[in-house]
Write a protein that holds these residues in place. Structure first.
Motif, PDB file in Angstrom:
ATOM      1  N   ILE A 159       0.976  -1.144  -0.004  1.00 57.45           N
ATOM      2  CA  ILE A 159       0.053   0.008   0.199  1.00 57.45           C
ATOM      3  C   ILE A 159       0.704   1.226   0.019  1.00 57.45           C
ATOM      4  O   ILE A 159       1.647   1.502   0.916  1.00 57.45           O
ATOM      5  N   LEU A 160       0.907   1.948  -1.053  1.00 54.66           N
ATOM      6  CA  LEU A 160       1.414   3.477  -1.164  1.00 54.66           C
ATOM      7  C   LEU A 160       0.760   4.569  -0.457  1.00 54.66           C
ATOM      8  O   LEU A 160       1.261   5.238   0.310  1.00 54.66           O
ATOM      9  N   GLN A 161      -0.685   4.280  -0.634  1.00 58.20           N
ATOM     10  CA  GLN A 161      -1.393   5.508  -0.041  1.00 58.20           C
ATOM     11  C   GLN A 161      -2.779   4.915   0.519  1.00 58.20           C
ATOM     12  O   GLN A 161      -3.186   4.377  -0.348  1.00 58.20           O
ATOM     13  N   LYS A 162      -3.143   5.559   1.733  1.00 58.63           N
ATOM     14  CA  LYS A 162      -4.606   5.055   1.771  1.00 58.63           C
ATOM     15  C   LYS A 162      -5.268   5.985   2.885  1.00 58.63           C
ATOM     16  O   LYS A 162      -5.059   5.930   4.126  1.00 58.63           O
ATOM     17  N   ASP A 163      -5.576   7.253   2.175  1.00 60.59           N
ATOM     18  CA  ASP A 163      -6.251   8.222   3.069  1.00 60.59           C
ATOM     19  C   ASP A 163      -7.126   8.964   2.413  1.00 60.59           C
ATOM     20  O   ASP A 163      -7.871   8.604   1.260  1.00 60.59           O
ATOM     21  N   HIS A 164      -7.548  10.330   2.591  1.00 63.26           N
ATOM     22  CA  HIS A 164      -8.623  11.010   1.941  1.00 63.26           C
ATOM     23  C   HIS A 164      -7.922  11.671   0.767  1.00 63.26           C
ATOM     24  O   HIS A 164      -8.763  11.865  -0.337  1.00 63.26           O
ATOM     25  N   ILE A 165      -6.944  11.739   0.395  1.00 59.01           N
ATOM     26  CA  ILE A 165      -6.226  11.961  -0.825  1.00 59.01           C
ATOM     27  C   ILE A 165      -6.499  11.153  -2.047  1.00 59.01           C
ATOM     28  O   ILE A 165      -6.698  11.262  -3.046  1.00 59.01           O
ATOM     29  N   ALA A 166      -5.900   9.766  -1.538  1.00 56.48           N
ATOM     30  CA  ALA A 166      -5.767   8.795  -2.393  1.00 56.48           C
ATOM     31  C   ALA A 166      -5.601   7.423  -1.914  1.00 56.48           C
ATOM     32  O   ALA A 166      -5.128   7.482  -0.846  1.00 56.48           O
ATOM     33  N   HIS A 167      -5.951   6.520  -2.907  1.00 56.00           N
ATOM     34  CA  HIS A 167      -5.684   5.132  -2.581  1.00 56.00           C
ATOM     35  C   HIS A 167      -4.873   4.603  -3.483  1.00 56.00           C
ATOM     36  O   HIS A 167      -5.153   4.639  -4.636  1.00 56.00           O
ATOM     37  N   SER A 168      -3.684   4.143  -3.209  1.00 53.91           N
ATOM     38  CA  SER A 168      -2.663   3.477  -4.385  1.00 53.91           C
ATOM     39  C   SER A 168      -1.874   2.307  -3.834  1.00 53.91           C
ATOM     40  O   SER A 168      -1.572   2.034  -2.622  1.00 53.91           O
ATOM     41  N   ILE A 169      -1.706   1.475  -4.760  1.00 56.00           N
ATOM     42  CA  ILE A 169      -1.086   0.182  -4.327  1.00 56.00           C
ATOM     43  C   ILE A 169       0.079  -0.293  -5.383  1.00 56.00           C
ATOM     44  O   ILE A 169      -0.029   0.085  -6.502  1.00 56.00           O
ATOM     45  N   ARG A 170       1.194  -0.808  -4.783  1.00 52.10           N
ATOM     46  CA  ARG A 170       2.179  -1.360  -5.886  1.00 52.10           C
ATOM     47  C   ARG A 170       1.719  -3.100  -5.960  1.00 52.10           C
ATOM     48  O   ARG A 170       2.002  -3.545  -4.807  1.00 52.10           O
ATOM     49  N   HIS A 171       1.704  -3.752  -6.927  1.00 52.72           N
ATOM     50  CA  HIS A 171       1.418  -5.142  -7.006  1.00 52.72           C
ATOM     51  C   HIS A 171       2.770  -5.526  -7.586  1.00 52.72           C
ATOM     52  O   HIS A 171       2.812  -5.489  -8.719  1.00 52.72           O
ATOM     53  N   ILE A 172       3.424  -6.317  -6.753  1.00 53.76           N
ATOM     54  CA  ILE A 172       4.782  -6.755  -6.878  1.00 53.76           C
ATOM     55  C   ILE A 172       4.895  -7.839  -8.164  1.00 53.76           C
ATOM     56  O   ILE A 172       5.703  -7.489  -9.169  1.00 53.76           O
ATOM     57  N   PRO A 173       4.198  -8.753  -8.101  1.00 59.53           N
ATOM     58  CA  PRO A 173       4.431 -10.008  -9.226  1.00 59.53           C
ATOM     59  C   PRO A 173       3.814  -9.460 -10.524  1.00 59.53           C
ATOM     60  O   PRO A 173       4.808  -9.784 -11.324  1.00 59.53           O
ATOM     61  N   SER A 174       3.214  -8.502 -10.748  1.00 54.65           N
ATOM     62  CA  SER A 174       2.462  -7.990 -12.058  1.00 54.65           C
ATOM     63  C   SER A 174       3.448  -6.968 -12.441  1.00 54.65           C
ATOM     64  O   SER A 174       3.137  -6.752 -13.782  1.00 54.65           O
ATOM     65  N   GLY A 175       3.997  -6.209 -11.772  1.00 54.39           N
ATOM     66  CA  GLY A 175       4.584  -4.779 -12.065  1.00 54.39           C
ATOM     67  C   GLY A 175       3.569  -3.750 -12.233  1.00 54.39           C
ATOM     68  O   GLY A 175       3.860  -2.811 -13.045  1.00 54.39           O
ATOM     69  N   ILE A 176       2.427  -3.894 -11.774  1.00 51.89           N
ATOM     70  CA  ILE A 176       1.387  -2.992 -11.699  1.00 51.89           C
ATOM     71  C   ILE A 176       1.189  -2.129 -10.445  1.00 51.89           C
ATOM     72  O   ILE A 176       1.431  -2.494  -9.331  1.00 51.89           O
ATOM     73  N   THR A 177       1.302  -0.601 -10.803  1.00 47.60           N
ATOM     74  CA  THR A 177       0.942   0.297  -9.562  1.00 47.60           C
ATOM     75  C   THR A 177      -0.386   1.147 -10.101  1.00 47.60           C
ATOM     76  O   THR A 177      -0.615   1.552 -11.234  1.00 47.60           O
ATOM     77  N   ALA A 178      -1.271   1.212  -9.370  1.00 48.33           N
ATOM     78  CA  ALA A 178      -2.445   1.734  -9.448  1.00 48.33           C
ATOM     79  C   ALA A 178      -3.097   2.536  -8.395  1.00 48.33           C
ATOM     80  O   ALA A 178      -2.600   2.621  -7.011  1.00 48.33           O
ATOM     81  N   TYR A 179      -3.765   3.709  -9.052  1.00 49.32           N
ATOM     82  CA  TYR A 179      -4.370   4.950  -8.021  1.00 49.32           C
ATOM     83  C   TYR A 179      -5.712   5.327  -8.440  1.00 49.32           C
ATOM     84  O   TYR A 179      -6.134   5.217  -9.579  1.00 49.32           O
ATOM     85  N   ALA A 180      -6.380   5.623  -7.201  1.00 49.58           N
ATOM     86  CA  ALA A 180      -7.441   6.186  -7.194  1.00 49.58           C
ATOM     87  C   ALA A 180      -7.270   7.650  -6.431  1.00 49.58           C
ATOM     88  O   ALA A 180      -7.108   7.768  -5.424  1.00 49.58           O
ATOM     89  N   VAL A 181      -7.388   8.673  -7.272  1.00 48.45           N
ATOM     90  CA  VAL A 181      -6.897  10.023  -6.738  1.00 48.45           C
ATOM     91  C   VAL A 181      -8.162  10.518  -6.432  1.00 48.45           C
ATOM     92  O   VAL A 181      -9.265  10.854  -7.345  1.00 48.45           O
ATOM     93  N   PHE A 182      -8.548  11.015  -5.352  1.00 48.12           N
ATOM     94  CA  PHE A 182      -9.659  11.640  -4.899  1.00 48.12           C
ATOM     95  C   PHE A 182      -9.658  13.099  -4.762  1.00 48.12           C
ATOM     96  O   PHE A 182     -10.471  13.833  -5.115  1.00 48.12           O
ATOM     97  N   GLU A 183      -8.274  13.773  -4.189  1.00 42.35           N
ATOM     98  CA  GLU A 183      -8.318  15.003  -4.126  1.00 42.35           C
ATOM     99  C   GLU A 183      -7.126  15.492  -5.053  1.00 42.35           C
ATOM    100  O   GLU A 183      -5.854  14.993  -5.307  1.00 42.35           O
ATOM    101  N   PRO A 184      -7.441  16.626  -5.778  1.00 38.90           N
ATOM    102  CA  PRO A 184      -6.464  17.041  -6.998  1.00 38.90           C
ATOM    103  C   PRO A 184      -5.236  18.017  -6.275  1.00 38.90           C
ATOM    104  O   PRO A 184      -5.375  18.385  -5.276  1.00 38.90           O
ATOM    105  N   ASN A 185      -4.208  18.039  -7.067  1.00 35.78           N
ATOM    106  CA  ASN A 185      -3.081  19.114  -6.848  1.00 35.78           C
ATOM    107  C   ASN A 185      -2.509  18.776  -5.519  1.00 35.78           C
ATOM    108  O   ASN A 185      -2.172  19.767  -4.855  1.00 35.78           O
ATOM    109  N   THR A 186      -2.196  17.525  -5.286  1.00 39.49           N
ATOM    110  CA  THR A 186      -1.669  17.215  -4.144  1.00 39.49           C
ATOM    111  C   THR A 186      -0.490  16.160  -4.295  1.00 39.49           C
ATOM    112  O   THR A 186      -0.708  15.297  -5.329  1.00 39.49           O
ATOM    113  N   VAL A 187       0.681  16.292  -3.983  1.00 38.10           N
ATOM    114  CA  VAL A 187       1.673  15.545  -4.070  1.00 38.10           C
ATOM    115  C   VAL A 187       1.243  14.086  -3.653  1.00 38.10           C
ATOM    116  O   VAL A 187       1.024  13.817  -2.194  1.00 38.10           O
ATOM    117  N   LEU A 188       1.568  13.064  -4.192  1.00 39.70           N
ATOM    118  CA  LEU A 188       0.868  11.615  -3.803  1.00 39.70           C
ATOM    119  C   LEU A 188       2.346  10.992  -3.467  1.00 39.70           C
ATOM    120  O   LEU A 188       3.531  11.186  -3.599  1.00 39.70           O
TER     121      LEU A 188
END
Length: 324
Positions: free
Chosen positions: A183-212
């Motif tokens: 889990i890279l981030q799990k708060d009011h700004i964004a939810h994001s994960i890095r999935h290690i076996p697949s090489g996928i990094t995914a983001y749900a960004v709820f709040e704009p203009n904020t460094v993730l």
């Protein structure tokens, strides 16, 4: 979502993988006892679908309800002796509410639910009353059901959760010592994960203009869903804009006028700042501009209708296959 100030209730598809995110809130004025509409209820949720895994995150679960506990339902099934359900390898049959602070369920459909330690798990298999519509009226019925949930308590403030669902009768034991994701981030700004076996990094960004926090996406100027698939010096970036731009109608949904219900969605230009220097390897109509500044790539993408847009990218300094 016409009846909410939230714009995130949408998904993204990248091949056979993807994600769905939800900024839960209702801005319809609450009914007299707040049981139908509670405009104090907030939650930000995400589901990341990668291979045979569904990674489920929740944050910011809050409301002012002091009468009912707030829960996250894991599952509910009608009990069937021929199709038992298990918790930590033991058959579930208790008729009183059971509690645990972590563990795993194996359900009657071959799904495994792994809940990390430190979360309030509850489950019970007991008689449950309900009603059925028959002969133009409701009549009481009952049956034995198994219910499992995460308990956030009364009027929670910024509660959250994390669990993973395994599909296709996978063995949960190999997931218990360590997870396949970070889990890279799990708060009011964004939810994001890095999935290690697949090489996928995914983001749900709820709040704009904020460094993730972490990964390739530095920031976005609007709520957005984004997923990166890393392959050597190549990237497949998929982007979806969740806001379809329809007018708000913060009243009873059944009375929403046709001029809103049938209105065309409005497109929106979303700008992403991506770590590193990249360029598109093919012409993408939705990619309006791409520039490199201070070692990062700034991509402006026209998003509409919640469509998932694939952007194949190549790292600068690496030649495209077939070129000198």
């Amino acid at each position: 979502r016409n009846f909410s100030e939230s714009v995130v209730a949408s998904g993204l598809k990248q091949g056979t993988n993807g994600l769905f995110a939800l900024d839960l809130r209702d801005d319809v004025f609450p009914d007299t006892d707040r049981s139908l509409f509670d405009n104090s209820f907030r939650a930000r949720k995400s589901w990341f679908f990668i291979g045979d895994e569904i990674i489920c995150l929740g944050s910011g679960i809050s409301n002012k309800d002091s009468r009912h506990p707030t829960v996250t339902t894991l599952f509910q099934y009608k009990a069937d002796e021929k199709r038992p359900n298990y918790f930590n390898g033991q058959v579930i049959f208790s008729q009183t509410i059971q509690k645990a602070g972590g563990g795993y369920f194996a359900d009657q459909n071959g799904l495994q639910y792994i809940i990390p330690k430190g979360q309030a798990i509850r489950w019970v298999q007991a008689e449950q009353p309900s009603y059925q519509w028959k002969n133009a009226s409701y009549s009481p019925v009952k049956g034995t059901y198994l219910k499992a949930w995460l308990d956030h308590g009364m009027h929670p403030a910024r509660a959250g959760y994390e669990y993973i669902i395994l599909l296709n009768n996978q063995q949960p034991e190999r997931y218990l010592p360590s997870t396949t994701y970070q889990i890279l981030q799990k708060d009011h700004i964004a939810h994001s994960i890095r999935h290690i076996p697949s090489g996928i990094t995914a983001y749900a960004v709820f709040e704009p203009n904020t460094v993730l926090k972490g990964g390739l996406l530095i920031k976005a100027d609007a709520p957005v869903l984004a997923q990166f698939k890393e392959i050597n010096t190549r990237l497949l970036l998929t982007v979806a804009g969740p806001d379809i731009g329809q007018a708000r109608w913060n009243h009873n949904m059944s009375h929403m006028p046709d001029s809103i219900t049938n209105a065309w969605a409005k497109g929106k230009l979303i700008t992403l700042t991506v770590k590193g220097e990249w360029y598109a390897t093919s012409s993408i109509p939705s990619l309006v501009s791409s520039t490199v500044k201070n070692g990062h790539t700034i991509l402006s993408i026209f998003c509409k209708d919640g469509e998932s847009i694939d952007l194949p990218l190549q790292h600068r300094g690496e030649s495209v296959e077939g070129e000198d």
